[in-house]
Design an enzyme around this catalytic site. Structure first.
Site, PDB file in Angstrom:
ATOM      1  NE  ARG A   1      -1.762   1.402   3.297  1.00  0.00           N
ATOM      2  CZ  ARG A   1      -1.755   2.342   4.674  1.00  0.00           C
ATOM      3  NH1 ARG A   1      -2.441   1.389   5.449  1.00  0.00           N
ATOM      4  NH2 ARG A   1      -1.314   2.552   5.121  1.00  0.00           N
TER       5      ARG A   1
ATOM      6  CG  HIS B   1      -6.435   2.790   6.233  1.00  0.00           C
ATOM      7  ND1 HIS B   1      -6.442   1.116   5.364  1.00  0.00           N
ATOM      8  CD2 HIS B   1      -7.877   3.276   6.336  1.00  0.00           C
ATOM      9  CE1 HIS B   1      -8.310   0.736   5.597  1.00  0.00           C
ATOM     10  NE2 HIS B   1      -9.052   2.029   5.977  1.00  0.00           N
TER      11      HIS B   1
ATOM     12  CE1 TYR C   1       0.065   2.888   9.040  1.00  0.00           C
ATOM     13  CE2 TYR C   1      -0.324   4.507  10.176  1.00  0.00           C
ATOM     14  CZ  TYR C   1      -0.671   4.146   9.116  1.00  0.00           C
ATOM     15  OH  TYR C   1      -1.097   3.582   7.573  1.00  0.00           O
TER      16      TYR C   1
END
Ligand SMILES: Cc1ncc(C[n+]2csc(CCOP(=O)(O)OP(=O)(O)O)c2C)c(N)n1
Ligand SMILES: Cc1ncc(C[n+]2csc(CCOP(=O)(O)OP(=O)(O)O)c2C)c(N)n1
Ligand SMILES: [Mg+2]
Ligand SMILES: [Mg+2]
Lengths: 326, 371, 326, 371
Positions: free
Chosen positions: B263, B267, B276
């Site tokens: 990815r 998100h 993160y």
């Protein structure tokens, strides 16, 4: 025309629906060769075969999801949960998908599925075999919730539920699966999914109930009649949509109402009915509506279960309270 | 006194294979499948991946400027979605997750439909084209059971069709996904589960989802076939999904195909992945970009030119811009729509609520108390 | 003393509870390094480490079950569901185990667990990110259900929930996560888990609400005051057990009541409150209790969502109806 | 044009082993574990299996005569329950399903407790002895998540203890069981999952639950160890559960141990297995009876005599008869108990309901309207 008990009427309706429409499938645990732990599907596997009566692996979380897929494809799955206590695992699929598929796709895909489950207590079964949370289902938009309380209503309402183009939860009061019998004509005729049934006429008081508790309610009505008090008894039958009109018309006439259900009191369907009476009926009510319900406790195991479920004594006590209210 | 342990014999054995066709630089590792020698097919795949990328860019831009709701980009994962879409027959059925725009477009869902959907209008899921396909699924993994149900329907009717169900790496931890695969195994349902392993479930790494070395091996529990495919290699994805679909249709049984990808985006537009995940990880992964890889392959294999690239890119941009314009000009849904599809016919008791809504709309239009 | 918004107050309470009691653990999706998708657990992972703040694999069906195991062992798990829409998958464990462990074992094992979830609509999020089914939870015996509607109440109620020896579901109105701020003293003081809070006094009318809808309710009260009508506003806060006494005392005084909640109407908590008013308050009610609620439909996606949620106009219309009732 | 397929490499490999010590006639297949040379240990195991069998018989008889609720016999599965119970240390924690009376007795739950429980009195789950053990779990498979939670607690406290969680073959289809094993794998929790594979889930055969050749391989999905053990061979069960517990305590990770056995009884007293299972199958399985097998082993290994057998049998009968008598003489629970354990303190609003209950009890005692 045969005298059938309630579970036999369920079976008959399933057989009739399957015979009339081969899109109807039966799925669940032990519904096949065994015919269901209560025999509600007895003989169906033999007659319709393993492609129409399917034993699923033991995984309640996907039953309704599998049903959604089948229904979207034009089948009419009738999914059995062995006991309502094990339907919790199915709520995600019911609430998030079954109830929403039509709306989500603006009618492109729909979900003509029936979810059947024996519900309610009083059969001396182990823990979690006596759940009664019709109110939880009724709170979920997009579901219909039906509870038959006699063989004839079981037959007609189940046919209607299967024919309905949208998801219906059909809860069967297992305590009276075999104890109540009546003649059932196998005429394939559905009953309306939005009508209460007045099963006893009376002018002094309205008793509203559904499922197995209706039995105690009727006994109470008889006892009251012995005291010269004529109670009208309404079987709600279609929990959602709720036929408020019938209940309201009765209570407007009698001015007094007791609601009886075995589910816990807080946020039960009794609350909804009482609230609607209060909404609409404040002018005609002669006494506060009483609710006789299961307690807001964990249903006890069998030694104490009879004291948890509404009994005739509690119904009578409530009836006297509304009668005597000044 | 002798001491021993119970006597053990091997009773079952499994392995997981990983498949790929192109190296990271677009070079074929060996003979390619037939379709990969077809210039039109290759450029169609490339176009679909590019279109998806342009769509994602546009959708993110619309969201950033307040004209779209939360949106999940598929940046970096285009080969998975396009590849599986291209491997399917039109009459197969797609049961997607929420990041397979590339597959949906291939199958005939319009960019406009998805803009309407993410813009907050349910009409976006009332698409033409693949009318049996399921809509986007929000509760992670819950679509796997639907896929099993749809596949059961196809099987019961004896049709030569199959279902492709997509789940994320995070979704493979969901119990119902495992249960759905297990049920599919029991009945040998015509379904292919694609685990779109983009290495992250929001902020949770793939390695924190499961101790399993591969997601493909989740198939072992269900007694179905499982394998990995390089998800940044569209040719491999097409080939392996096609093969799995063939097995599904022929009654050999379901497959779990783990597509390894990454990815590259946040998100969703509501996320900030820099909280993160290290920049270094991201730049390393950009080197595996599936669009660049296929472009490199096109250049060497069919002499793709920068002209071709420019033409295609502006064609994609025009298509997406046009969709965006139509989207922005679309009439908003009627308030009453929220009641129109509750049931086939609106139950009497709910009619009062519809009246209440209409009264409120009228009040709002008179300018009072617009909540 | 600092001005905090609601989600910051949640975070502060978590940090305080974790600092004071190392049995307190935080578990959920993305609660670790990310600090939760709404930042309710921001900084906790850094301060308390990965053995006290645990990111779980994406499997909502076991979150509450893992919590039950931890709680039975004396930990005080605080389990986050990322959105209430994904708590359906947790209901089986909540209803069948968390709520029952003390009763099932006659007190041998207990379940001091908190389940937190952002709930309610109005944040323009995708489908199933706007659920509001507190009534479903309230119907399950053995659970407490709490909904804070201000930073201070969030702080004090969450501390109380964590300290409570039994399971508590703590629903956070995410629409006002950041919009409402007030000074919150980090004094570690819990608020009672069984008290409504009267947040505006008035004699003409009682408005009862909770969660984010309280904001529109307060605006409506202000507008009514402009017309010379003084509304009492009650924040229910502890949905279960329900502090009927406070609500009843108010309605006995005002004689008129409007209940506002964003959950669907049928079998919502508004029904329970209205039913209790009807049970107990028939003599004092001057007008039927009105419920202003979410409709019994699927909450629409964002284009229409504002028309689904109770707005000031609907509250005022209901207030006028109860005022003008003859 | 050459045609090829994607290039595959093996990336992971697994196998499942099956373990056993005794043949069906009780003969050792090879050197036995140390404990199996200990006469006292062997007879203790035998006694526990016999006690369980006698208990089950008594409980079924009580149910048939209306003095007990629905009851699930463990006939034929005694070696699984007793074996795992015996493998555990006292401070390990058992999270049972509902058919592990043999394990519960070994750990100190009294026959009386279980009679109270199945007789409908919650006090039966308030047992002394293993006070941290979980009570019987009715919703199939839901206990797996509890086991993971308990194991996490042990791990967080750094204790050298472990959890044994029992699930049935049917339960392995439950998504949450898979999810719990997966979570246990991620954190290498100190837990052993025992799949008590008695071949049936009520009327559904093991082969209809899953296409997986073994249940042990469900471990592969979770990235944990998985193996089969002959569940009618108590020596093998003890040895393999001990080994798995050792791995669990030492941080090596969880194990799924499939114990192969057979449900010789009806599912419960509410079931009639003759409706769905052939007599032939049953009689074949009786030849694998674990009690007979251990007895045969005792006879050849330690010279077990028919005297010994008679003495032990009547000892077990006496113990169970005494428990049954105490059970039948037990005072029924107080009605108010249904409110006493709802919460630590009864919330005020529920107090009215308690009053209502008391009023009803008083009414009933006056002889009116006993519902
Ligand atoms: C049941 C459920 N839980 C939580 C969420 C919130 N959520 C949305 S996407 C997501 C992560 C999904 O990860 P993965 O399955 O890997 O798919 P990806 O987003 O990477 O495509 C989460 C936790 C959700 N939508 N549904
Ligand atoms: C969640 C759930 N679904 C259904 C049931 C009803 N039920 C009780 S035992 C059982 C079969 C369990 O089979 P298995 O896991 O193999 O255990 P066994 O009974 O063979 O020991 C079923 C379906 C239940 N108790 N819980
Ligand atoms: Mg992912
Ligand atoms: Mg079994």
């Amino acid at each position: 025309m045969a005298e059938l008990c309630l579970v036999e009427a369920v079976r008959l309706a399933l057989e009739r629906a399957m015979a009339d429409d081969d899109r109807v499938l039966v799925l669940g645990e032990d519904v096949g060769r065994l015919g269901g732990v209560f025999r509600a599907t007895e003989g169906l596997h033999a007659r319709f075969g393993p492609d129409r009566v399917l034993d699923l692996p033991l995984s309640e979380s996907i039953f309704c999801g599998v049903g959604v897929g089948l229904a979207a494809q034009g089948f009419r799955p009738v999914v059995e949960y062995q006991f309502m206590g094990f339907l919790y695992a199915g709520l995600e699929q019911l609430a998030s998908h079954a109830a929403r598929l039509r709306n989500r796709t603006r009618g492109r895909l729909t979900c003509p599925m029936v979810v059947r489950a024996p519900y309610g207590g009083g059969v001396h079964a182990p823990e979690l075999h006596s759940e009664s949370y019709e109110a939880i289902l009724a709170h979920i938009p997009g579901l219909r919730v039906v509870i038959p309380s006699s063989p004839r209503r079981a037959y007609g309402l189940l046919l209607a539920a299967i024919a309905d183009p949208d998801p219906v939860v059909f809860l069967e009061p297992k305590r009276i699966y075999r104890s109540v019998t009546e003649e059932v004509v196998d005429d394939g005729r559905p009953l309306p999914l939005d009508r209460c049934e007045t099963i006893r006429a009376g002018d002094d008081l309205t008793l509203v109930s559904w499922g197995a508790s209706l039995q105690e309610t009727l006994v109470a009505a008889d006892e009251l009649a012995g005291d010269g008090i004529e109670a009208e008894v309404i079987d709600v039958a279609t929990i959602k949509p709720l036929d408020t009109a019938t209940i309201l018309a009765s209570v407007e006439r009698t001015g007094r109402c007791v609601i009886v259900h075995e589910a816990p009191r807080t946020a039960g369907m009794g609350a909804e009915i009482a609230a609607q009476l209060a909404d609409l009926g404040v002018t005609s009510l002669l006494a506060p509506v009483q609710r006789v319900t299961g307690y807001d406790t964990i249903p006890p195991l069998l030694r104490l279960e009879h004291l948890y479920l509404p009994d005739v004594g509690r119904i009578l006590a409530a009836a006297r309270r509304v009668r005597e209210f000044a | 006194m002798t001491s021993g342990t119970p006597w053990g014999t091997e009773v079952a054995r499994f392995d997981v294979k990983r498949y790929g066709c192109l190296d990271a630089d677009g070079t074929a590792r060996g003979p390619l499948p037939d379709f990969a020698h077809d210039r039109d097919r290759l450029t169609a795949l490339y176009r679909a991946m590019l279109l998806t990328r342009v769509f994602d860019e546009k959708a993110v831009a619309l969201q950033r400027t307040g004209r779209l709701g939360t949106f999940p980009s598929s940046l970096g994962q285009e080969a998975v979605a396009v590849g599986l879409g291209a491997a399917m027959r039109p009459d197969d059925i797609l049961v997607p997750s929420f990041r397979e725009q590339g597959a949906q477009f291939w199958r005939g869902v319009r960019p406009l439909d998805l803009l309407l959907y993410w813009g907050g209008d349910e009409q976006g899921s009332n698409f033409g084209g693949p009318v049996e396909d399921f809509p986007i699924c929000v509760p992670v993994g819950t679509q796997a059971a639907h896929a099993a149900g749809v596949a059961l329907a196809l099987q019961l009717r004896g049709e030569q069709r199959a279902v492709v169900c997509v789940v994320g790496d995070g979704a493979t931890s969901r119990g119902d996904v495992n249960a759905a695969m297990n049920f599919a195994g029991v009945r040998r349902l015509p379904v292919v589960f694609v685990a779109n392993n983009n290495q992250w479930a929001i902020s949770v790494r793939r390695t924190a989802q499961t101790a399993a070395e591969t997601l493909a091996q989740k198939a072992v529990a269900a007694g179905i076939g499982g394998e990995q495919v390089d998800g940044n290699d569209v040719i491999a994805v097409v080939a392996r999904v096609e093969a799995a679909l063939e097995r599904a249709r022929s009654g050999t049984g379901p497959t779990l195909l783990e597509a390894l990808t990454y990815r590259l985006a946040d998100h969703t537009t509501a996320d900030d992945a820099s909280r993160y995940r290290a920049d270094g990880e991201l730049s390393a992964q950009w080197r595996l970009d599936p669009v660049a890889r296929l472009r490199a392959h096109l250049i060497s294999a069919i002499g793709w030119q920068s002209d071709d690239e420019q033409r295609l890119l502006s064609e994609c941009r025009d298509a997406i811009d046009a969709a965006a314009e139509t989207y922005l000009a679309a009439t908003p849904p009627e308030p009453t729509e929220m009641f129109d599809y509750l049931h086939a016919t609106l139950p009497e008791p709910v009619r009062h609520q519809l009246d209440d809504l209409l009264a409120n709309v009228a009040r709002n239009e008179r300018g009072h108390h617009d909540g």
